[in-house]
Design a protein around this motif. Sequence first.
Motif, PDB file in Angstrom:
ATOM      1  N   THR A   8       0.856  -1.185   0.000  1.00  0.00           N
ATOM      2  CA  THR A   8       0.000   0.000   0.000  1.00  0.00           C
ATOM      3  C   THR A   8       0.893   1.237   0.000  1.00  0.00           C
ATOM      4  OG1 THR A   8      -0.183   0.250   2.411  1.00  0.00           O
ATOM      5  CG2 THR A   8      -1.736  -1.261   1.353  1.00  0.00           C
ATOM      6  N   LYS A   9       0.349   2.346  -0.506  1.00  0.00           N
ATOM      7  CA  LYS A   9       1.133   3.571  -0.650  1.00  0.00           C
ATOM      8  C   LYS A   9       0.588   4.733   0.161  1.00  0.00           C
ATOM      9  CE  LYS A   9       2.855   2.479  -5.290  1.00  0.00           C
ATOM     10  NZ  LYS A   9       4.166   2.110  -4.703  1.00  0.00           N
ATOM     11  N   SER A  10      -0.417   4.468   0.991  1.00  0.00           N
ATOM     12  CA  SER A  10      -0.990   5.521   1.841  1.00  0.00           C
ATOM     13  C   SER A  10      -1.841   4.865   2.922  1.00  0.00           C
ATOM     14  CB  SER A  10      -1.875   6.461   1.007  1.00  0.00           C
ATOM     15  OG  SER A  10      -3.007   5.742   0.531  1.00  0.00           O
ATOM     16  N   PRO A  11      -2.138   5.625   4.005  1.00  0.00           N
ATOM     17  CA  PRO A  11      -3.051   5.091   5.024  1.00  0.00           C
ATOM     18  C   PRO A  11      -4.403   4.722   4.406  1.00  0.00           C
ATOM     19  CG  PRO A  11      -1.990   7.097   5.822  1.00  0.00           C
ATOM     20  CD  PRO A  11      -1.591   6.936   4.378  1.00  0.00           C
ATOM     21  N   ALA A  12      -4.871   5.539   3.455  1.00  0.00           N
ATOM     22  CA  ALA A  12      -6.174   5.270   2.819  1.00  0.00           C
ATOM     23  C   ALA A  12      -6.143   3.924   2.087  1.00  0.00           C
ATOM     24  CB  ALA A  12      -6.531   6.399   1.855  1.00  0.00           C
ATOM     25  N   GLU A  13      -5.025   3.617   1.438  1.00  0.00           N
ATOM     26  CA  GLU A  13      -4.924   2.331   0.738  1.00  0.00           C
ATOM     27  C   GLU A  13      -4.908   1.160   1.712  1.00  0.00           C
ATOM     28  OE1 GLU A  13      -2.397   3.447  -3.284  1.00  0.00           O
ATOM     29  OE2 GLU A  13      -1.992   1.530  -2.308  1.00  0.00           O
ATOM     30  N   THR A  14      -4.252   1.350   2.839  1.00  0.00           N
ATOM     31  CA  THR A  14      -4.229   0.290   3.855  1.00  0.00           C
ATOM     32  C   THR A  14      -5.649   0.054   4.386  1.00  0.00           C
ATOM     33  OG1 THR A  14      -1.938   0.687   4.495  1.00  0.00           O
ATOM     34  CG2 THR A  14      -3.351  -0.340   6.160  1.00  0.00           C
ATOM     35  N   MET A  15      -6.393   1.151   4.570  1.00  0.00           N
ATOM     36  CA  MET A  15      -7.773   1.009   5.052  1.00  0.00           C
ATOM     37  C   MET A  15      -8.657   0.346   4.002  1.00  0.00           C
ATOM     38  SD  MET A  15      -8.327   4.419   7.350  1.00  0.00           S
ATOM     39  CE  MET A  15     -10.013   4.006   7.754  1.00  0.00           C
ATOM     40  N   PHE A  16      -8.435   0.684   2.735  1.00  0.00           N
ATOM     41  CA  PHE A  16      -9.214   0.077   1.650  1.00  0.00           C
ATOM     42  C   PHE A  16      -8.944  -1.437   1.595  1.00  0.00           C
ATOM     43  CE2 PHE A  16      -9.813  -1.075  -2.879  1.00  0.00           C
ATOM     44  CZ  PHE A  16     -11.158  -0.803  -2.973  1.00  0.00           C
ATOM     45  N   PHE A  17      -7.688  -1.788   1.727  1.00  0.00           N
ATOM     46  CA  PHE A  17      -7.295  -3.197   1.760  1.00  0.00           C
ATOM     47  C   PHE A  17      -8.006  -3.913   2.917  1.00  0.00           C
ATOM     48  CE2 PHE A  17      -4.531  -6.454   3.599  1.00  0.00           C
ATOM     49  CZ  PHE A  17      -4.301  -7.278   2.506  1.00  0.00           C
ATOM     50  N   ALA A  18      -7.996  -3.282   4.078  1.00  0.00           N
ATOM     51  CA  ALA A  18      -8.611  -3.881   5.272  1.00  0.00           C
ATOM     52  C   ALA A  18     -10.130  -4.006   5.118  1.00  0.00           C
ATOM     53  CB  ALA A  18      -8.270  -3.041   6.504  1.00  0.00           C
ATOM     54  N   ARG A  19     -10.750  -2.999   4.490  1.00  0.00           N
ATOM     55  CA  ARG A  19     -12.205  -3.060   4.272  1.00  0.00           C
ATOM     56  C   ARG A  19     -12.555  -4.251   3.388  1.00  0.00           C
ATOM     57  NH1 ARG A  19     -12.255   2.566   3.758  1.00  0.00           N
ATOM     58  NH2 ARG A  19     -12.402   2.516   1.481  1.00  0.00           N
ATOM     59  N   SER A  20     -11.767  -4.463   2.345  1.00  0.00           N
ATOM     60  CA  SER A  20     -12.018  -5.578   1.427  1.00  0.00           C
ATOM     61  C   SER A  20     -11.834  -6.909   2.135  1.00  0.00           C
ATOM     62  CB  SER A  20     -11.070  -5.520   0.233  1.00  0.00           C
ATOM     63  OG  SER A  20     -11.141  -4.254  -0.358  1.00  0.00           O
ATOM     64  N   LEU A  21     -10.829  -6.973   2.980  1.00  0.00           N
ATOM     65  CA  LEU A  21     -10.580  -8.193   3.746  1.00  0.00           C
ATOM     66  C   LEU A  21     -11.747  -8.462   4.706  1.00  0.00           C
ATOM     67  CD1 LEU A  21      -8.373 -10.393   4.325  1.00  0.00           C
ATOM     68  CD2 LEU A  21      -7.568  -8.902   6.145  1.00  0.00           C
ATOM     69  N   GLU A  23     -14.816  -7.847   4.466  1.00  0.00           N
ATOM     70  CA  GLU A  23     -16.020  -8.369   3.808  1.00  0.00           C
ATOM     71  C   GLU A  23     -15.956  -9.881   3.635  1.00  0.00           C
ATOM     72  OE1 GLU A  23     -16.089  -5.961   0.292  1.00  0.00           O
ATOM     73  OE2 GLU A  23     -16.570  -4.153   1.460  1.00  0.00           O
ATOM     74  N   LYS A  24     -14.776 -10.442   3.747  1.00  0.00           N
ATOM     75  CA  LYS A  24     -14.616 -11.887   3.548  1.00  0.00           C
ATOM     76  C   LYS A  24     -14.572 -12.661   4.873  1.00  0.00           C
ATOM     77  CE  LYS A  24     -12.023 -10.973  -0.672  1.00  0.00           C
ATOM     78  NZ  LYS A  24     -12.547  -9.594  -0.756  1.00  0.00           N
ATOM     79  N   LEU A  25     -14.608 -11.959   5.969  1.00  0.00           N
ATOM     80  CA  LEU A  25     -14.451 -12.624   7.273  1.00  0.00           C
ATOM     81  C   LEU A  25     -15.738 -13.264   7.754  1.00  0.00           C
ATOM     82  CD1 LEU A  25     -12.209  -9.963   9.047  1.00  0.00           C
ATOM     83  CD2 LEU A  25     -11.493 -12.118   7.958  1.00  0.00           C
ATOM     84  N   GLN A  26     -15.574 -14.360   8.484  1.00  0.00           N
ATOM     85  CA  GLN A  26     -16.699 -15.113   9.034  1.00  0.00           C
ATOM     86  C   GLN A  26     -16.607 -15.131  10.560  1.00  0.00           C
ATOM     87  OE1 GLN A  26     -15.985 -18.916   7.207  1.00  0.00           O
ATOM     88  NE2 GLN A  26     -15.889 -17.966   5.171  1.00  0.00           N
ATOM     89  N   LYS A  46      -8.859   0.126  11.821  1.00  0.00           N
ATOM     90  CA  LYS A  46      -9.924   1.103  11.531  1.00  0.00           C
ATOM     91  C   LYS A  46     -10.628   0.745  10.214  1.00  0.00           C
ATOM     92  CE  LYS A  46      -7.756   5.076  13.854  1.00  0.00           C
ATOM     93  NZ  LYS A  46      -8.772   5.679  14.718  1.00  0.00           N
ATOM     94  N   GLY A  47      -9.844   0.374   9.217  1.00  0.00           N
ATOM     95  CA  GLY A  47     -10.415  -0.017   7.929  1.00  0.00           C
ATOM     96  C   GLY A  47     -11.217  -1.302   8.049  1.00  0.00           C
ATOM     97  N   LEU A  48     -10.690  -2.218   8.843  1.00  0.00           N
ATOM     98  CA  LEU A  48     -11.373  -3.488   9.058  1.00  0.00           C
ATOM     99  C   LEU A  48     -12.735  -3.237   9.712  1.00  0.00           C
ATOM    100  CD1 LEU A  48     -10.214  -6.542   8.722  1.00  0.00           C
ATOM    101  CD2 LEU A  48     -10.446  -6.550  11.198  1.00  0.00           C
ATOM    102  N   ALA A  49     -12.750  -2.349  10.699  1.00  0.00           N
ATOM    103  CA  ALA A  49     -13.996  -2.010  11.404  1.00  0.00           C
ATOM    104  C   ALA A  49     -15.011  -1.421  10.430  1.00  0.00           C
ATOM    105  CB  ALA A  49     -13.706  -1.036  12.543  1.00  0.00           C
ATOM    106  N   GLU A  50     -14.564  -0.538   9.558  1.00  0.00           N
ATOM    107  CA  GLU A  50     -15.470   0.042   8.552  1.00  0.00           C
ATOM    108  C   GLU A  50     -16.072  -1.053   7.702  1.00  0.00           C
ATOM    109  OE1 GLU A  50     -13.367   4.379   7.725  1.00  0.00           O
ATOM    110  OE2 GLU A  50     -13.825   3.058   6.033  1.00  0.00           O
TER     111      GLU A  50
END
Length: 156
Positions: A8-21, A23-26, A46-50
């Motif tokens: 990732t190249k920014s905090p926003a990208e790290t959060m986007f990555f975490a948000r996508s992850l 959505e796949k969690l059970q 924070k991204g994961l929580a979103e």
Amino acid sequence: METFDFRTKSPAETMFFARSLAEKLQPGMVLTLNGDLGAGKTTFTKGLAEGLGIKRNVNSPTFTIIKEYQGRLPLYHMDVYRLEGSEEDLGYDEYFEGDGVTVIEWAERIADRLPPEHLDLTIRRTGENDRTITLKPVGDRYVSICKEMHHEGFGA
Ligand code: ADP
Ligand code: MG
């Protein structure tokens, strides 16, 4: 054991990555987060929580050790930094076996008390705003998630 690298190249990208992850969690999944201070563990969470549909702001729970948030799935956010060498039993298993997702910052400090299957995540600072996120899945459910993330073009 197979690992998956993502950049990732920014905090926003790290959060986007975490948000996508997220959505796949059970229910009952456990993520362990490792990386130096300032690597981006809390930013990731924070991204994961979103991504779990949590509206409240997530902060590092350094003083409380465990914080719970309600979302599509509950999030149990632990920061076990202060527990090095401690034998204290915080009732981890109830969280690991609960309906929510557990995220543990500084998980290496309670390595011997982690559930055998989990997704190990290490964030490395590779530049001012560059990070390499290495996922090491332990267990089939986690391997599938890593492959999906890879196929979605992350880390390409
Ligand atoms: P930790 O919880 O691992 O100590 P934090 O998430 O609290 O780390 O802090 C990470 C810091 O690095 C934040 O100030 C964030 O803005 C900054 N940063 C810069 N680039 C990135 C990136 N690509 N991903 C995550 N954080 C980044
Ligand atoms: Mg933190």
